[in-house]
Design a protein around this motif. Structure first.
Motif, PDB file in Angstrom:
ATOM      1  N   VAL A 103      38.557  62.938 149.437  1.00  0.00           N
ATOM      2  CA  VAL A 103      38.981  64.035 150.323  1.00  0.00           C
ATOM      3  C   VAL A 103      38.399  63.896 151.715  1.00  0.00           C
ATOM      4  O   VAL A 103      38.783  64.646 152.633  1.00  0.00           O
ATOM      5  N   GLN A 124      35.866  69.920 152.323  1.00  0.00           N
ATOM      6  CA  GLN A 124      35.260  68.592 152.316  1.00  0.00           C
ATOM      7  C   GLN A 124      33.760  68.674 152.066  1.00  0.00           C
ATOM      8  O   GLN A 124      33.198  67.865 151.314  1.00  0.00           O
ATOM      9  N   VAL A 172      39.747  72.855 155.927  1.00  0.00           N
ATOM     10  CA  VAL A 172      39.606  71.467 155.499  1.00  0.00           C
ATOM     11  C   VAL A 172      38.140  71.056 155.477  1.00  0.00           C
ATOM     12  O   VAL A 172      37.651  70.467 154.496  1.00  0.00           O
ATOM     13  N   ALA A 229      43.231  66.036 144.649  1.00  0.00           N
ATOM     14  CA  ALA A 229      41.978  66.178 143.900  1.00  0.00           C
ATOM     15  C   ALA A 229      41.935  67.462 143.081  1.00  0.00           C
ATOM     16  O   ALA A 229      41.008  67.660 142.285  1.00  0.00           O
ATOM     17  N   TYR A 237      33.358  69.738 148.240  1.00  0.00           N
ATOM     18  CA  TYR A 237      33.850  68.861 147.178  1.00  0.00           C
ATOM     19  C   TYR A 237      33.751  67.373 147.505  1.00  0.00           C
ATOM     20  O   TYR A 237      34.116  66.536 146.675  1.00  0.00           O
ATOM     21  N   ALA A 239      44.862  64.836 150.304  1.00  0.00           N
ATOM     22  CA  ALA A 239      43.806  64.405 149.388  1.00  0.00           C
ATOM     23  C   ALA A 239      43.180  65.590 148.652  1.00  0.00           C
ATOM     24  O   ALA A 239      42.863  65.493 147.464  1.00  0.00           O
ATOM     25  N   LEU A 240      43.008  66.697 149.331  1.00  0.00           N
ATOM     26  CA  LEU A 240      42.452  67.891 148.700  1.00  0.00           C
ATOM     27  C   LEU A 240      43.393  68.426 147.625  1.00  0.00           C
ATOM     28  O   LEU A 240      42.951  68.864 146.557  1.00  0.00           O
ATOM     29  N   ALA A 292      43.831  64.698 154.888  1.00  0.00           N
ATOM     30  CA  ALA A 292      42.817  65.446 154.150  1.00  0.00           C
ATOM     31  C   ALA A 292      43.466  66.522 153.277  1.00  0.00           C
ATOM     32  O   ALA A 292      43.068  66.726 152.125  1.00  0.00           O
ATOM     33  N   HIS A 302      34.408  64.351 144.985  1.00  0.00           N
ATOM     34  CA  HIS A 302      35.726  63.759 145.249  1.00  0.00           C
ATOM     35  C   HIS A 302      35.704  63.076 146.626  1.00  0.00           C
ATOM     36  O   HIS A 302      36.230  63.620 147.609  1.00  0.00           O
ATOM     37  N   GLU A 357      38.827  62.490 154.427  1.00  0.00           N
ATOM     38  CA  GLU A 357      39.751  61.866 155.375  1.00  0.00           C
ATOM     39  C   GLU A 357      39.574  62.516 156.746  1.00  0.00           C
ATOM     40  O   GLU A 357      39.560  63.745 156.852  1.00  0.00           O
TER      41      GLU A 357
END
Length: 289
Positions: free
Chosen positions: A192, A182, A178, A207, A185, A203-204, A200, A189, A194
């Motif tokens: 992501v 993060q 994660v 995205a 990206y 969100a990943l 997370a 984005h 979070e």
């Protein structure tokens, strides 16, 4: 610039499980206090001293032993410069440190879990912006993926193979995937970024930087490992992170998790950690570019 405490604004940051809203049994509170600027109080005390005393009071109050035991253990070791560093930092020093060469990658990773838990709303926005710059300001390069993999290997080499956290395919595998994604990206984005691992991962996936199958596998693995950790700590009433070798303790843990036997639990644990490790290895290898 200078300002006077107590009118000097501050933000108390929660890191780790507190920052991610993932507090469980026997979790520590990871804290860092950032204040607006150096200066003095009306009594002539430095802002640094004022906020250091505030941080110490928070730590003492949260960790004081009462008739029902201790509320929380407080850990402030994640602060910049480690155990020897200040409990509190002015915002300018926070920014200077994380933009400098002394800042380590693991410290940038730790900020992925940072969340303002108390403080002035306006100043909290400034701190959040500073956290994002601290995490992402140095940009991405393939060497960072190799450095993250190297750190993971060191953590594993010094851990018991039965460690739910640092063993192969453990909790840290998911957290490092994660954090790697993060860092790579987060600029393109921002959604992501979070602090909660489950959020997370969602969100990943949303995205488009983490395939749905990998997101589902890591989500399931993380959920299982965190559940085992929680049940282990309930059974023992201790902050343990290793699957017990003692047959009696293992049987209690398996029963608490709903397995018919210790053998069936161990088989599922092996299946989960093998799957998590396979995904970790594949993702970190392909994200070198």
């Amino acid at each position: 610039s200078e300002c006077r405490a107590p009118h000097c604004r501050y933000a108390l940051l929660g890191l780790g499980k507190l920052g991610g809203r993932e507090i469980s049994y026997h979790s520590d509170l990871d804290l860092l206090l950032v204040y607006e600027a150096d200066g003095t109080t009306d009594a002539g005390e430095s802002n640094a001293q004022f906020f250091t005393e505030l941080a110490q009071k928070i730590s003492r109050t949260a960790s004081r032993m009462g008739p029902m035991g201790r509320l929380y253990a407080v850990d402030m070791r994640l602060r910049p410069t480690g155990k020897s560093g200040n409990l509190v930092l002015p915002l300018a020093e926070f920014q200077r440190y994380f933009s400098g060469k002394a800042c380590m990658l693991w410290e940038r990773q730790s900020l992925s879990r940072a969340r303002v838990v108390r403080g002035d709303a306006g100043f909290a926005d400034e701190v959040r912006a500073a956290i994002r710059v601290a995490m992402l300001g140095k940009g991405w390069c393939a060497d960072l993926a190799d450095e993250i993999r190297g750190m993971r290997q060191k953590l594993e080499a010094t851990a018991n193979a039965r460690s739910l956290k640092r063993g192969p395919g453990g909790i840290v595998d998911v957290e490092f995937v994660v954090q790697l994604l993060q860092l790579k990206y987060g600029t393109a984005h921002p959604a992501v970024l979070e602090p909660n691992v489950w959020d997370a991962l969602d969100a990943l996936e949303a995205a488009g930087v983490l395939p749905a199958d990998d997101a589902a596998g890591l989500r399931a693995g993380y959920s299982f490992l965190r559940l085992v950790e929680a049940r282990l700590r309930i059974v023992t009433d201790r902050p343990l992170t290793e699957v017990p070798e003692n047959p009696g303790d293992l049987a209690k843990l398996a029963h608490r998790l709903g397995f018919e036997s210790p053998a069936k639990f161990l088989a599922e644990w092996c299946h989960v950690t093998t799957d998590v490790r396979t995904r970790y290895a594949a993702i970190t290898a392909r994200e070198r570019g």
